[in-house]
Every structure is written in C-alpha cells, then in structure tokens.
Motif scaffolding. Structure first.
Motif, PDB file in Angstrom:
ATOM      1  N   ASP A  12       0.838  -1.191   0.000  1.00 55.68           N
ATOM      2  CA  ASP A  12       0.000   0.000   0.000  1.00 55.68           C
ATOM      3  C   ASP A  12       0.878   1.247   0.000  1.00 55.68           C
ATOM      4  O   ASP A  12       0.507   2.270  -0.570  1.00 55.68           O
ATOM      5  N   TYR A  13       2.043   1.125   0.671  1.00 51.72           N
ATOM      6  CA  TYR A  13       2.975   2.243   0.773  1.00 51.72           C
ATOM      7  C   TYR A  13       4.410   1.760   0.554  1.00 51.72           C
ATOM      8  O   TYR A  13       4.760   0.638   0.934  1.00 51.72           O
ATOM      9  N   LEU A  14       5.200   2.631  -0.024  1.00 50.49           N
ATOM     10  CA  LEU A  14       6.641   2.435  -0.151  1.00 50.49           C
ATOM     11  C   LEU A  14       7.357   3.478   0.700  1.00 50.49           C
ATOM     12  O   LEU A  14       6.828   4.560   0.954  1.00 50.49           O
ATOM     13  N   VAL A  15       8.566   3.140   1.143  1.00 53.39           N
ATOM     14  CA  VAL A  15       9.450   4.106   1.789  1.00 53.39           C
ATOM     15  C   VAL A  15      10.769   4.052   1.029  1.00 53.39           C
ATOM     16  O   VAL A  15      11.353   2.969   0.872  1.00 53.39           O
ATOM     17  N   LEU A  16      11.227   5.186   0.535  1.00 54.30           N
ATOM     18  CA  LEU A  16      12.487   5.196  -0.209  1.00 54.30           C
ATOM     19  C   LEU A  16      13.655   5.303   0.761  1.00 54.30           C
ATOM     20  O   LEU A  16      13.702   6.202   1.594  1.00 54.30           O
ATOM     21  N   CYS A  17      14.609   4.390   0.633  1.00 53.64           N
ATOM     22  CA  CYS A  17      15.821   4.400   1.458  1.00 53.64           C
ATOM     23  C   CYS A  17      16.998   4.868   0.608  1.00 53.64           C
ATOM     24  O   CYS A  17      17.164   4.438  -0.541  1.00 53.64           O
ATOM     25  N   HIS A  18      17.831   5.718   1.191  1.00 54.30           N
ATOM     26  CA  HIS A  18      18.864   6.394   0.399  1.00 54.30           C
ATOM     27  C   HIS A  18      20.088   6.664   1.264  1.00 54.30           C
ATOM     28  O   HIS A  18      19.967   7.057   2.429  1.00 54.30           O
ATOM     29  N   GLU A  19      21.269   6.449   0.698  1.00 54.36           N
ATOM     30  CA  GLU A  19      22.534   6.802   1.347  1.00 54.36           C
ATOM     31  C   GLU A  19      23.138   7.948   0.542  1.00 54.36           C
ATOM     32  O   GLU A  19      23.599   7.753  -0.583  1.00 54.36           O
ATOM     33  N   PRO A  20      23.107   9.169   1.074  1.00 57.27           N
ATOM     34  CA  PRO A  20      23.385  10.351   0.262  1.00 57.27           C
ATOM     35  C   PRO A  20      24.845  10.581  -0.126  1.00 57.27           C
ATOM     36  O   PRO A  20      25.108  11.433  -0.986  1.00 57.27           O
ATOM     37  N   THR A  21      25.792   9.860   0.472  1.00 62.58           N
ATOM     38  CA  THR A  21      27.202  10.119   0.149  1.00 62.58           C
ATOM     39  C   THR A  21      27.724   9.219  -0.967  1.00 62.58           C
ATOM     40  O   THR A  21      28.838   9.416  -1.447  1.00 62.58           O
ATOM     41  N   ARG A  22      26.941   8.251  -1.391  1.00 59.57           N
ATOM     42  CA  ARG A  22      27.418   7.350  -2.442  1.00 59.57           C
ATOM     43  C   ARG A  22      27.350   8.023  -3.808  1.00 59.57           C
ATOM     44  O   ARG A  22      26.420   8.775  -4.098  1.00 59.57           O
ATOM     45  N   THR A  23      28.330   7.677  -4.643  1.00 55.28           N
ATOM     46  CA  THR A  23      28.351   8.210  -6.003  1.00 55.28           C
ATOM     47  C   THR A  23      28.038   7.141  -7.043  1.00 55.28           C
ATOM     48  O   THR A  23      27.708   7.464  -8.176  1.00 55.28           O
ATOM     49  N   HIS A  24      28.154   5.868  -6.658  1.00 51.30           N
ATOM     50  CA  HIS A  24      27.859   4.788  -7.604  1.00 51.30           C
ATOM     51  C   HIS A  24      27.213   3.618  -6.883  1.00 51.30           C
ATOM     52  O   HIS A  24      27.263   3.522  -5.653  1.00 51.30           O
ATOM     53  N   MET A  25      26.576   2.737  -7.650  1.00 54.83           N
ATOM     54  CA  MET A  25      25.930   1.564  -7.075  1.00 54.83           C
ATOM     55  C   MET A  25      26.958   0.681  -6.387  1.00 54.83           C
ATOM     56  O   MET A  25      28.104   0.551  -6.858  1.00 54.83           O
ATOM     57  N   ARG A  26      26.553   0.068  -5.296  1.00 53.50           N
ATOM     58  CA  ARG A  26      27.469  -0.751  -4.504  1.00 53.50           C
ATOM     59  C   ARG A  26      28.095  -1.844  -5.365  1.00 53.50           C
ATOM     60  O   ARG A  26      27.399  -2.671  -5.957  1.00 53.50           O
ATOM     61  N   GLY A  27      29.427  -1.836  -5.454  1.00 52.88           N
ATOM     62  CA  GLY A  27      30.159  -2.839  -6.219  1.00 52.88           C
ATOM     63  C   GLY A  27      30.228  -2.583  -7.706  1.00 52.88           C
ATOM     64  O   GLY A  27      30.874  -3.334  -8.433  1.00 52.88           O
ATOM     65  N   LEU A  28      29.574  -1.510  -8.185  1.00 54.99           N
ATOM     66  CA  LEU A  28      29.532  -1.231  -9.631  1.00 54.99           C
ATOM     67  C   LEU A  28      29.892   0.235  -9.891  1.00 54.99           C
ATOM     68  O   LEU A  28      29.016   1.078 -10.087  1.00 54.99           O
ATOM     69  N   PRO A  29      31.192   0.563  -9.906  1.00 53.03           N
ATOM     70  CA  PRO A  29      31.601   1.965 -10.073  1.00 53.03           C
ATOM     71  C   PRO A  29      31.194   2.576 -11.406  1.00 53.03           C
ATOM     72  O   PRO A  29      31.198   3.805 -11.552  1.00 53.03           O
ATOM     73  N   HIS A  30      30.823   1.748 -12.370  1.00 53.20           N
ATOM     74  CA  HIS A  30      30.416   2.260 -13.682  1.00 53.20           C
ATOM     75  C   HIS A  30      28.919   2.550 -13.752  1.00 53.20           C
ATOM     76  O   HIS A  30      28.414   2.956 -14.801  1.00 53.20           O
ATOM     77  N   TYR A  31      28.177   2.348 -12.642  1.00 51.92           N
ATOM     78  CA  TYR A  31      26.756   2.675 -12.586  1.00 51.92           C
ATOM     79  C   TYR A  31      26.519   3.728 -11.504  1.00 51.92           C
ATOM     80  O   TYR A  31      26.645   3.431 -10.314  1.00 51.92           O
ATOM     81  N   PRO A  32      26.174   4.947 -11.871  1.00 48.31           N
ATOM     82  CA  PRO A  32      25.970   6.004 -10.860  1.00 48.31           C
ATOM     83  C   PRO A  32      24.691   5.779 -10.061  1.00 48.31           C
ATOM     84  O   PRO A  32      23.766   5.109 -10.512  1.00 48.31           O
TER      85      PRO A  32
END
Length: 333
Positions: free
Chosen positions: A243-263
């Motif tokens: 019924d509801y979503l909550v968006l979780c976010h880590e604001p200091t990351r610049t790329h996807m975890r383990g994938l530096p070629h994906y922002p």
C-alpha cells in the motif's frame, strides 16, 4: 522456516566487531531472544551479552545456537565444529546464514539426524512456493525500497515495526534476507528463491490478514537500479503488493554498490520507477516518506540533507537512527 528461541549467539573467532554484525543485529532488535554469547579464543567481537558455555546456555533456556559471525567466504570453519557438535549433543538446534550450509558438513549433518535436531540454513530455502497470483488480499503492507543495495531497508523496516508496536498497532516485520530471518526467527531469503517464484514466495510470507488494520512491514532487497539485483527487487515488489513504499537512500554514495560504472540514480526518478513497478499489483500505491542513512555525515550535514530531501520531494524524511521513524508512522496512519 521458524527458528526456536531464545538463542545462544555464537561469535566464534571473529576478528572484529563487523564480522559479528549478524549477532549484533539480533541483540539490537530482539534482545529478549538472546540468553548469551559464546566466544572462542582470539575472538575480537563482543555484543555485550553474558559469555556462556553451551551447558550454561541450555540451563538458561536456550533452544538454538545461532552462528552470528561471518568469515571470509561464508564458510563453517573447522575450529567451530567441536562447539557446534556440543550444541547438538546438549539439545540445541543450529541456525546460520552462511553460504556454506550446515547440512553439507558431514559431522554436523549426521549428528543432527541422529539426535533429531534441526539445522536452519536460512540462506537456502527448503519450501516449495507457488507462482505469484497478483490477487488482491486484505491487510496493509509497507515495503522499503532503495536507490541502492545496503542503504537501510532492513533497519527502516525493523524501526517501523518497533515504532508501530509501541503505539499498539498490530504489525509484523516480514524478513526476506538471512540477517532479518535470524533476527525475527522466520522468513524467506528471497534472493535464493528461483526467479519464477519470488513474487509467490512473498505472497506466502505476507499473506492475507484477517484484520484490515494489520500491517506487514516487508523487508526490502536490492534496487531497481542495480543491474545485479533488480530482478529480485521486482519480484519482491510485485509479491508484497505494498500500500505504501518508503524510499531508502545513502546520500554520500556516487555509484551503485560494487559497480563503479553505474551512478546512483536520481531520487525522483527512482521513486517514479518503483511506483510504476508496484502499480502492477497495487494500483493505488503511494510513497509514505524517505528514510536516509546519514551515518557518514556530521550532525549538521545530516540535518541539512534531511531538510533538503523533504523540501524537494514533499515527503516526511527521517534517519531512523538519528531521528526515529515516528513521522513515517504518522504518514502511514
């Protein structure tokens, strides 16, 4: 699977506190399920529990020895075998979330079978699940989703359950990963379910409620923007029918975890993608708010980040650790 509590938490010969993060998670969220900890010589982790032998833990009421430590490769170390066998001899079941299965260690498997003890390899589901139906079902469900992996979805879900129960709201955390399962004692490790059955397994995990006011807080996994795990996320979203979503976010990351070629994706774009995906089985789904992991920020920077996200997206924004999640609960209600 359902794991008998209370637990004796096995920290083994953990080289640091991070290696025992599973045990620490259980202590943080289910302290009443813990009678003590067992550490081997050279263990550098401490969850703050009473150090016990297996015999002392059994006398204190323990039902299951939980391996709360992870080593390199997620294997069951030879140095642990003697203690694990002793636990079986003393009447305890065993539970672990390692890649290496307890059931694949001959000395453990044969003794457990002989004594009638249960081995819980929570990373490896043993049940047969149906294909998802997408049929509407009673009850209310909320699902944390993420801009990336490992950005606070489990922590947010557990914090929501705790805050809702503190208000007397009928709610349950539904674990979908090995750590969550060990914390609450039951669940489905959806990343180990065959892809055709992920949504069906999630429907089983969070079934129709007898009361329309019951809340299931389903633990989120992966991210729609992570090429490695988007498939798991998609099946989980469809099966949860939130019924509801909550968006979780880590604001200091610049790329996807383990994938530096994906922002890291834009927050708004990520929210829109999750809503579009969820609408297949939950046409009226909405975002209740944003949960930010500001552990890498100073107090002042964290406060500024939270205020900026809330102003930009018009949703209550919290850090479960710094601010709690009461404002998210208010939005859900």
């Amino acid at each position: 699977m359902a794991i008998k509590s209370p637990y004796l938490l096995f920290l083994g010969d953990a080289h640091d506190a991070l290696a025992a993060k599973v045990a620490q998670g259980i202590v943080d969220w289910r302290p009443d399920n813990c009678v003590g900890q067992l550490r081997l010589d050279g263990c550098n982790a401490d969850c703050g529990l009473t150090d016990m032998t297996v015999e002392q833990a059994v006398a204190a009421g323990a039902k299951t020895l939980v391996i709360g430590v992870a080593n390199r490769g997620g294997v069951i170390a030879d140095s642990w075998i003697e203690v694990l066998q002793s636990a079986l001899d003393q009447g305890l079941d065993l539970a672990a979330g390692l890649h290496n299965k307890l059931a694949d260690v001959p000395a453990i498997a044969s003794k457990a079978q002989l004594l009638g003890r249960r081995l819980h390899d929570v990373r490896h589901p043993t049940e047969t699940y149906p294909v998802g139906s997408g049929l509407p079902r009673r009850g209310k469900r909320v699902l944390p989703v993420g801009t990336d992996c490992s950005c606070g979805k489990m922590y947010t879900a557990l914090a929501l359950e705790k805050a809702m129960r503190a208000r007397g709201i009928d709610s349950d955390f539904r674990a979908t990963g090995q750590t969550g399962i060990l914390i609450c004692g039951s669940g489905v490790s959806v990343d180990a379910v065959v892809s055709d059955f992920i949504s069906g397994a999630t429907e089983v995990l969070a079934p129709e409620a007898t009361d329309d006011n019951h809340w299931d807080i389903v633990e989120g996994q992966g991210s729609l923007y992570h090429p490695s795990f988007a498939g798991v996320t998609t099946g989980l979203i469809h099966g949860a029918q939130p019924d509801y979503l909550v968006l979780c976010h880590e604001p200091t990351r610049t790329h996807m975890r383990g994938l530096p070629h994906y922002p890291i994706p834009d927050v708004k774009a990520c929210m829109e993608a999750n809503l579009a995906t969820a609408r297949l089985t939950s046409p009226d789904v909405k975002f209740a708010g944003i949960s930010v992991n500001t552990a890498a920020l100073s107090e002042a920077d964290a406060d500024a980040c939270i205020k900026e996200l809330e102003s930009t997206h018009g949703l209550p924004t919290v850090d479960p650790f710094r601010t709690g999640v009461d404002r998210l609960v208010d939005a859900l209600l």
